[in-house]
Write an enzyme that holds these catalytic residues in place. Structure first.
Site, PDB file in Angstrom:
ATOM      1  N   PRO A  11       0.823  -1.206   0.000  1.00 47.05           N
ATOM      2  CA  PRO A  11       0.000   0.000   0.000  1.00 47.05           C
ATOM      3  C   PRO A  11       0.859   1.258   0.000  1.00 47.05           C
ATOM      4  CG  PRO A  11       0.133  -0.910   2.215  1.00 47.05           C
ATOM      5  CD  PRO A  11       0.853  -1.880   1.311  1.00 47.05           C
ATOM      6  N   GLY A  12       0.466   2.242  -0.777  1.00 44.94           N
ATOM      7  CA  GLY A  12       1.131   3.548  -0.738  1.00 44.94           C
ATOM      8  C   GLY A  12       0.121   4.583  -0.273  1.00 44.94           C
ATOM      9  N   CYS A  68      -0.816  29.180 -15.138  1.00 44.76           N
ATOM     10  CA  CYS A  68      -1.388  29.641 -16.399  1.00 44.76           C
ATOM     11  C   CYS A  68      -1.984  28.494 -17.195  1.00 44.76           C
ATOM     12  CB  CYS A  68      -0.332  30.372 -17.204  1.00 44.76           C
ATOM     13  SG  CYS A  68      -0.108  32.010 -16.550  1.00 44.76           S
ATOM     14  N   GLU A  69      -2.990  27.878 -16.646  1.00 47.10           N
ATOM     15  CA  GLU A  69      -3.730  26.803 -17.295  1.00 47.10           C
ATOM     16  C   GLU A  69      -5.150  26.902 -16.784  1.00 47.10           C
ATOM     17  OE1 GLU A  69      -2.881  24.179 -19.310  1.00 47.10           O
ATOM     18  OE2 GLU A  69      -0.772  24.762 -19.407  1.00 47.10           O
ATOM     19  N   ARG A  75      -3.344  16.051  -9.347  1.00 43.60           N
ATOM     20  CA  ARG A  75      -4.271  14.933  -9.505  1.00 43.60           C
ATOM     21  C   ARG A  75      -5.615  15.359 -10.093  1.00 43.60           C
ATOM     22  NH1 ARG A  75      -6.206  12.265  -5.985  1.00 43.60           N
ATOM     23  NH2 ARG A  75      -6.239  10.249  -7.015  1.00 43.60           N
ATOM     24  N   TYR A  92      -6.140  13.346 -13.342  1.00 46.54           N
ATOM     25  CA  TYR A  92      -7.103  12.230 -13.265  1.00 46.54           C
ATOM     26  C   TYR A  92      -8.527  12.704 -13.057  1.00 46.54           C
ATOM     27  CZ  TYR A  92      -2.819   9.930 -11.487  1.00 46.54           C
ATOM     28  OH  TYR A  92      -1.547   9.474 -11.300  1.00 46.54           O
ATOM     29  N   TYR A 150       0.752  11.044  -3.794  1.00 44.77           N
ATOM     30  CA  TYR A 150       0.821  11.476  -5.194  1.00 44.77           C
ATOM     31  C   TYR A 150       0.524  12.964  -5.359  1.00 44.77           C
ATOM     32  CZ  TYR A 150       0.800   6.442  -5.504  1.00 44.77           C
ATOM     33  OH  TYR A 150       1.104   5.115  -5.309  1.00 44.77           O
TER      34      TYR A 150
HETATM   35  C1  LIG Z   1       3.979  -2.050  -8.146  1.00 42.06           C
HETATM   36  C2  LIG Z   1       3.217  -1.087  -7.322  1.00 42.06           C
HETATM   37  N1  LIG Z   1       3.043  -1.359  -6.018  1.00 42.06           N
HETATM   38  C3  LIG Z   1       2.354  -0.508  -5.216  1.00 42.06           C
HETATM   39  C4  LIG Z   1       1.800   0.654  -5.717  1.00 42.06           C
HETATM   40  C5  LIG Z   1       1.080   1.552  -4.776  1.00 42.06           C
HETATM   41  O1  LIG Z   1      -0.212   1.823  -5.156  1.00 42.06           O
HETATM   42  P1  LIG Z   1      -1.169   2.614  -4.154  1.00 42.06           P
HETATM   43  O2  LIG Z   1      -0.458   3.853  -3.742  1.00 42.06           O
HETATM   44  O3  LIG Z   1      -2.372   2.903  -4.972  1.00 42.06           O
HETATM   45  O4  LIG Z   1      -1.420   1.708  -2.997  1.00 42.06           O
HETATM   46  C6  LIG Z   1       1.951   0.964  -7.073  1.00 42.06           C
HETATM   47  C7  LIG Z   1       1.367   2.196  -7.627  1.00 42.06           C
HETATM   48  O5  LIG Z   1       1.425   2.527  -8.756  1.00 42.06           O
HETATM   49  C8  LIG Z   1       2.694   0.064  -7.895  1.00 42.06           C
HETATM   50  O6  LIG Z   1       2.879   0.321  -9.190  1.00 42.06           O
END
Ligand SMILES: Cc1ncc(COP(=O)(O)O)c(C=O)c1O
Length: 476
Positions: A333-334, A403-404, A372, A376, A433
Site C-alpha cells: 500500500p502507498g 497559467c492553465e 491529480r 485524473y 501522489y
Molecule cells: C507495483 C506497485 N506497487 C504498489 C503501488 C502503490 O499503489 P497505491 O499507492 O495505490 O497503494 C503501485 C502504484 O502505482 C505500484 O505500481
C-alpha cells in the site's frame, strides 16, 4: 450550453452548467473522519488544528502552500495494515506515494518494508536507514547502475519487469571468469531474490474491473502470451539469481477485492505450471498495492481488515485448490498509508464571481502541488481552516495560480459565503501522489512538508524550495 437548476446554489439562486456539483453539506465546518487526518479537530473558535497544531500558526511559521502531515495518522495506518494482514504476511510501503526520509523511518519503525521504483527512491530509503533486506525494487526501466546498486546494497527483492532486465541482472551476477561488470569485485556479488512481475489481464479501478483488457501496457510479463512463463524460465536458468516468486499489481484506488481475486487465481495457475515444469514451489506472492481511500464524503472505502481477510482467503483457497503450499503474501500500500495523513494549507487570494455559475477562489498553489485533479479529474473537498463560519454555503471552484485553465484544485467546493482574501483553506487527503508528483511549473517553488505530532513542535521534514534553488539550476 446545457444548464441545470441548482436549488441550493447560493449564487443568486441561478442556474449552473451540467457539471453536476454535489448538494452542499449540512455543516460546512464538519470534518468527516474518512477524509481528514485522525488528529484533525476544530477548536471552540472554529480554527482547524492538526495533532494539536493551530493551522494559523503553521501558516505563519512555515508559509503556504504547506503540506501538513499527521505523523500519528501515518503510523496508526501502518499498524492497521500490520494487524490486518498478520505476522505471516508482509506489508511494504510504496514510497512513490510520498518519499521522504522521515516517513520511511516511521513506516520502517512500525515494521513495514519499503518498495521503491527508482535509484532516487532507493537512495532515500537506504539513507533513511531502512534495512536493505526490507526493500523491494520495482520499475519498468531500471538501469544497469540502479540494478548494480540494489544488488551491492543487498536489498531484499528485485522485481523483474522485462527480458532486457533479466539479461542485465544475469550480467551483473555472472560470477564466471570475466563475467563481472567492471569495478564489481566478484566476492561482493550477492545472489538477489527475484520476483517476476506478471500482467494478469485484470485492470482494476474503483468499483469496477475489466477482466481482459489490460495486457497492452508497459509493466510486467503477460500471462496470456506466455511471456511470464518464459521470464520464470530465464530467471531460473541464471545461476546468479534466486527465483523467489511472483508479483502482480492490478491498479489503483481499488474499492473491492474482485480484481485481486481474478489476479490471484491467474497467478496461482502460473505457480502450478512452474511447479509442474521446474519442480519449484513459489515462496513469495506479492499482490501489489492499490487499496483505495476516501477523497470525498461520497467515497466509501472498505476497511483494511475486510480486504486483508478476503485476500488471505482468496490466496488460501486458490493454493489449496491447486495443491500448492501457501506462499508468503506481500502487499504494497502507498496511498492507503499516507493519503489521508496530509492536508494542504493554502491562502486565499483572488475571489471572482462568475455570474450565475460559481465563485472562483484562487489560492497560492495549484497544479504544481496537486496535479491529480488536472491529471485524473480527481475529486477533493476543502474547508475554511483559519476560522469557523456560520455563513451560508457558496458554490466555489478552488483554482491555482498557474497559467492553465485546467489548474483546478477542487472542482466543486462549498465554502462559506463570507470567505475572504487571506483566509486559509485546507484540502484533506493530499498525502499521496501530490508532493511526489509536484512540479516547478511556472517557476513556482515546491512547498514544504511539515510533520505534526501531539506534544511535539511541528517539524519540517521536506523544506520549501526557494526561487534561489530554481535559479541555481539554471546555469545557461
Ligand atoms: C507495483 C506497485 N506497487 C504498489 C503501488 C502503490 O499503489 P497505491 O499507492 O495505490 O497503494 C503501485 C502504484 O502505482 C505500484 O505500481
Amino acid at each position: 450550453m446545457s444548464r441545470v437548476a441548482h436549488p441550493a446554489g447560493p449564487l443568486h439562486g441561478d442556474v449552473l452548467p451540467a457539471d453536476h456539483p454535489p448538494a452542499p453539506p449540512a455543516d460546512l465546518n464538519a470534518l468527516p473522519a474518512a477524509i481528514w487526518p485522525r488528529g484533525a479537530r476544530r477548536g471552540d473558535d472554529g480554527v482547524l488544528t492538526l495533532a494539536g497544531a493551530d493551522v494559523r500558526e503553521l501558516a505563519e511559521q512555515f508559509g503556504t502552500p504547506l503540506y501538513v502531515c499527521d505523523e500519528e495518522d501515518v503510523r496508526s495506518r501502518c499498524r492497521d495494515y500490520m494487524e490486518a494482514f498478520g505476522p505471516e504476511a508482509r506489508v511494504f510501503y510504496a514510497a512513490k506515494a510520498f518519499c521522504s526520509r522521515a516517513v520511511l523511518r516511521w513506516v520502517s519503525a512500525e515494521g513495514l518494508g519499503v518498495d521503491v521504483c527508482t535509484g532516487g527512491e532507493l537512495e532515500t530509503a537506504l539513507s533513511a536507514g531502512v534495512p536493505p533486506e526490507q526493500i523491494t525494487l520495482h520499475g519498468n526501466n531500471k538501469s544497469l547502475d540502479e540494478l548494480s546498486r540494489a544488488i551491492s546494497a543487498g536489498i531484499g527483492h528485485i522485481v523483474a519487469d522485462s527480458f532486457d532486465e533479466i539479461a542485465r541482472l544475469a550480467y551483473l551476477t555472472d560470477s564466471s571468469p570475466g563475467g563481472q561488470p567492471p569495478g564489481t569485485p566478484r566476492d561482493t556479488i550477492q545472489r538477489p531474490n527475484i520476483l517476476v512481475r506478471v500482467t494478469t489481464g485484470v485492470e482494476a479501478h474503483t468499483h469496477e474491473f475489466m477482466a481482459t483488457a489490460h495486457d497492452d501496457q508497459k509493466f510486467g510479463f503477460s500471462l496470456a502470451s506466455g511471456a511470464a512463463d518464459e521470464a520464470v524460465r530465464r530467471v531460473l536458468a541464471c545461476p546468479g539469481l534466486a527465483f523467489a516468486g511472483l508479483h502482480s499489481h492490478i491498479g489503483s484506488q481499488i474499492f473491492d477485492t474482485a480484481g485481486f481475486e481474478v489476479a490471484a487465481h491467474r497467478v496461482v495457475e502460473l505457480a502450478v505450471r512452474i511447479r509442474d515444469e521446474h519442480g519449484v514451489e513459489i515462496a513469495e506472492l506479492d499482490l501489489g498495492g492499490g487499496f483505495g481511500i476516501a477523497y470525498t464524503g461520497d467515497d466509501d472505502a472498505p476497511e483494511i481488515k475486510d480486504i486483508a481477510e478476503s485476500l488471505r482467503q482468496i490466496v488460501d483457497w486458490q493454493c489449496r485448490a491447486a495443491g500448492l503450499p501457501r506462499p508468503r503474501l506481500t502487499v504494497e500500500p502507498g496511498r492507503a498509508i499516507v493519503g489521508s495523513s496530509m492536508v494542504t494549507l493554502y491562502t486565499v487570494g483572488t475571489l471572482k464571481d462568475v455570474d450565475g455559475l460559481r465563485t472562483y477562489v484562487s489560492v497560492d498553489g495549484g497544479m504544481s502541488d496537486n496535479i491529480r485533479t488536472a491529471l485524473y479529474d480527481a475529486s477533493y473537498e476543502c474547508a475554511l481552516a483559519s476560522r469557523g463560519s456560520a455563513a451560508p454555503p457558496m458554490l466555489s471552484r478552488v483554482v491555482g495560480r498557474h497559467c492553465e485553465s485546467g489548474d483546478i484544485v477542487v472542482r466543486h467546493a462549498y465554502l462559506p459565503a463570507d470567505l475572504a482574501t487571506g483566509d486559509l483553506l485546507a484540502v484533506p487527503a493530499t498525502g499521496a501522489y501530490c508532493r511526489s508528483l509536484a512540479s516547478n511549473y511556472n517557476q513556482v517553488p515546491r512547498p514544504a512538508v511539515v510533520a505534526v505530532r501531539a506534544g511535539a513542535d511541528p517539524a519540517v521534514i521536506v523544506r520549501r524550495e526557494t526561487l534561489d534553488d530554481l535559479l541555481k539550476l539554471d546555469v545557461g
